[in-house]
Design a protein around this motif. Structure first.
Motif, PDB file in Angstrom:
ATOM      1  N   ARG A  13       0.884  -1.173   0.000  1.00  0.00           N
ATOM      2  CA  ARG A  13       0.000   0.000   0.000  1.00  0.00           C
ATOM      3  C   ARG A  13       0.913   1.213   0.000  1.00  0.00           C
ATOM      4  O   ARG A  13       1.680   1.422   0.936  1.00  0.00           O
ATOM      5  N   GLY A  14       0.812   2.012  -1.038  1.00  0.00           N
ATOM      6  CA  GLY A  14       1.693   3.172  -1.151  1.00  0.00           C
ATOM      7  C   GLY A  14       3.134   2.728  -1.163  1.00  0.00           C
ATOM      8  O   GLY A  14       3.502   1.840  -1.909  1.00  0.00           O
ATOM      9  N   ILE A  53      -2.521  -5.536   4.105  1.00  0.00           N
ATOM     10  CA  ILE A  53      -2.575  -4.143   4.522  1.00  0.00           C
ATOM     11  C   ILE A  53      -3.931  -3.590   4.099  1.00  0.00           C
ATOM     12  O   ILE A  53      -4.347  -3.758   2.955  1.00  0.00           O
ATOM     13  N   SER A  54      -4.619  -2.939   5.033  1.00  0.00           N
ATOM     14  CA  SER A  54      -5.927  -2.371   4.726  1.00  0.00           C
ATOM     15  C   SER A  54      -5.790  -1.279   3.675  1.00  0.00           C
ATOM     16  O   SER A  54      -4.912  -0.429   3.765  1.00  0.00           O
ATOM     17  N   PRO A  55      -6.689  -1.266   2.682  1.00  0.00           N
ATOM     18  CA  PRO A  55      -6.652  -0.208   1.674  1.00  0.00           C
ATOM     19  C   PRO A  55      -7.233   1.115   2.177  1.00  0.00           C
ATOM     20  O   PRO A  55      -7.039   2.150   1.559  1.00  0.00           O
ATOM     21  N   THR A  56      -7.938   1.095   3.310  1.00  0.00           N
ATOM     22  CA  THR A  56      -8.638   2.296   3.767  1.00  0.00           C
ATOM     23  C   THR A  56      -8.239   2.787   5.149  1.00  0.00           C
ATOM     24  O   THR A  56      -8.688   3.845   5.572  1.00  0.00           O
TER      25      THR A  56
END
Length: 167
Positions: A13-14, A53-56
């Motif tokens: 994520r990122g 990893i949570s997207p939000t």
């Protein structure tokens, strides 16, 4: 890192890259430089198997061979895990995946697809569905109106025992 290990699972994520490795560790890396940022979940008794990893939200989850799941806040890694599930005694949790609504879906050797609430540190179990084979992977896709899950399972090395389910 100086140690060599096989990658069991990877999530990004990122600029954060998370890897569950065969040495039992969960490592966070900078996705552009591959510099190690942190090492988590190191345990000889229950090595990490899967990561998500949570997207939000700033949440990271990892599962282990003993059937447990840990939830981490990426902003506060030094404080330890926010919460964890109890080991079901049914074997390894091979897959973890965040889905919309701050839910975490898990699957593993116990032949259960489970949904946990992540808004509280307790990782409260919302529901479970029994399946015929151990779950080796879970993935999710959301279109805004609904979420679809795909699971794949079977016994490692037995192609005839494998299956794919859509939920």
């Amino acid at each position: 890192p100086d140690r060599k290990a096989f990658v069991f699972s990877i999530a990004a994520r990122g600029r954060i890259l998370s890897a569950a490795l065969s040495d039992g560790s969960l490592r966070l890396l900078d996705s552009e430089t591959l510099q190690e940022l942190a090492t988590l979940c190191v345990s000889n008794e229950a090595p990490a198997l899967a990561t998500a990893i949570s997207p939000t939200s700033p949440l990271l989850a990892c599962s282990d061979r003993a059937g447990g799941v840990l939830l981490w806040d990426l902003r506060q890694l030094g404080r330890g895990p926010l919460g964890e599930t109890e080991s079901s005694g049914g074997g390894a949790v091979h897959s973890v995946r965040f889905v919309p609504g701050e839910l975490l879906v898990t699957g593993g050797d116990d032949r259960r697809l489970c949904v946990h609430e992540t808004r509280t540190a307790q990782l409260a179990l919302q529901c479970c569905a029994s399946v015929l084979s151990p779950l080796l992977c879970v993935d999710a896709a959301a279109d805004g109106a609904s979420t679809r899950l795909a699971t794949a399972g079977g016994s490692i090395g037995l192609v005839s025992d494998s299956n794919i389910g859509l939920w």
